[in-house]
Design an enzyme around this catalytic site. Structure first.
Site, short mmCIF file in Angstrom:
data_model
loop_
_atom_site.label_atom_id
_atom_site.label_comp_id
_atom_site.label_asym_id
_atom_site.label_seq_id
_atom_site.Cartn_x
_atom_site.Cartn_y
_atom_site.Cartn_z
N SER A 189 0.86 -1.18 0.00
CA SER A 189 0.00 0.00 0.00
C SER A 189 0.90 1.23 0.00
CB SER A 189 -0.90 0.00 1.24
OG SER A 189 -1.81 -1.07 1.20
N LYS A 213 -6.72 1.45 -3.71
CA LYS A 213 -6.42 1.02 -2.34
C LYS A 213 -6.63 2.16 -1.35
CE LYS A 213 -4.68 -1.54 1.02
NZ LYS A 213 -5.34 -2.73 1.58
N LYS A 252 -0.28 4.63 8.27
CA LYS A 252 0.53 4.99 7.12
C LYS A 252 -0.34 5.19 5.88
CE LYS A 252 1.96 1.81 4.70
NZ LYS A 252 1.46 1.04 3.53
#
Length: 296
Positions: free
Chosen positions: A95, A170, A238
């Site tokens: 990701s 994503k 994150k």
């Protein structure tokens, strides 16, 4: 199937690699965690360095904590790029930001190497049972080269568009998942504070419009006080930071996501980064002075 390299044997990567081995794939693996490498090697993989994977594998998968690590693995002095051959395809399942994915694609193209950015959704349970969802960006021919492997590791794989499209998808996924966890958390803290049994509340609403995959995945864990990570808060923290940075680049306001990032910052200060992201509930619990748990 062609010999494949697999770089990154963490919570997600290890079971994904094992599923490829069970399907008969010839696999070379790398991770800085030697115990993880040894565990996967016992099931038939060959432990290898980055240069060896680049030299010998036509298909190379990476699933790593962030974009900097992906770049280091690929482009450091002794990285994959130093030996990879034209015609190979690198598929990054990490990701990261769309900008980072596009940069990798452009650099690899200099050697005639294809690149697919294809983060996954489903967490550890779906990594284990091979039902992950792959969201991909890149060229059609490169996607077709890696799709047979995706079909082993997942239940769905869709090419969204050019490089960066998988990473964008994503980010959208992470907004929805993490904000839903936060919303569910706030709702169940309210119900608990008001004296309702959270298990009965869950059973009452899960079949209606408020029902969701997130609700079914997280409430059973929360009421058992089980925050063993399938997807750590640190990783989702994150990802949400990546959402905000990407949104700022394109002048797209994300006010709810910005608030969620501050909630995660508070959880970071509280030492909860290694908890499952269902542990977001602990922020709301602390505000209200209650715990969402099964009745004793």
């Amino acid at each position: 199937m062609k010999k494949a390299g697999f770089i990154g044997l963490g919570i997600m990567g290890k079971p994904m690699a094992k599923n490829l081995l069970k399907a008969g794939c010839e696999l070379m693996v790398y991770d800085i965690n030697k115990d993880a490498v040894d565990e996967v090697a016992k099931e038939g993989a060959k432990a290898a360095g980055l240069e060896e994977i680049g030299r010998e594998c036509e298909i190379i998968f990476t699933i790593l904590p962030n974009g900097k690590i992906v770049s280091d693995v690929l482009f450091s002095e002794n990285g994959v790029f130093s030996t990879v051959k034209a015609g190979a395809v690198v598929c990054d399942m990490s990701s990261v930001t769309p900008t980072e994915s596009k940069a990798c694609a452009a650099k690899l193209l200099e050697k005639g190497v294809g690149f697919i950015d294809s983060p996954v959704s489903g967490g550890e349970p779906k990594a284990i049972d091979g039902t992950l969802a792959f969201m991909a960006g890149g060229e059609e021919k490169d996607f077709e080269a890696v799709k047979p492997y995706m079909d082993i590791m997942g239940a769905s794989a869709l090419l969204i568009g050019p490089s960066g499209s998988g990473s964008v998808t994503k980010l959208a996924n992470q907004i929805i998942v993490n904000l839903t966890i936060a919303t569910v958390s706030e709702a169940f803290v309210l119900a608990t504070k008001a004296g309702a049994d959270p298990v009965k509340v869950y059973n009452a609403i899960r079949g209606g419009l408020a029902g969701s995959t997130v609700l079914d995945a997280k409430i059973p864990m929360i009421v058992e006080r089980n925050f063993k990570p399938g997807g750590k808060i640190s990783i989702n923290h994150k990802d949400i930071k990546n959402v905000i940075n990407t949104a700022h680049e394109i002048d797209c306001p994300v006010p709810l996501t910005a608030q969620l990032f501050e909630i995660m910052q508070a959880l970071k200060v509280g030492g909860h980064m290694d908890d499952d992201h269902g542990g977001i509930v602990q922020y709301f619990e602390q505000l209200a002075g209650v715990e969402v748990k099964k009745a004793q």
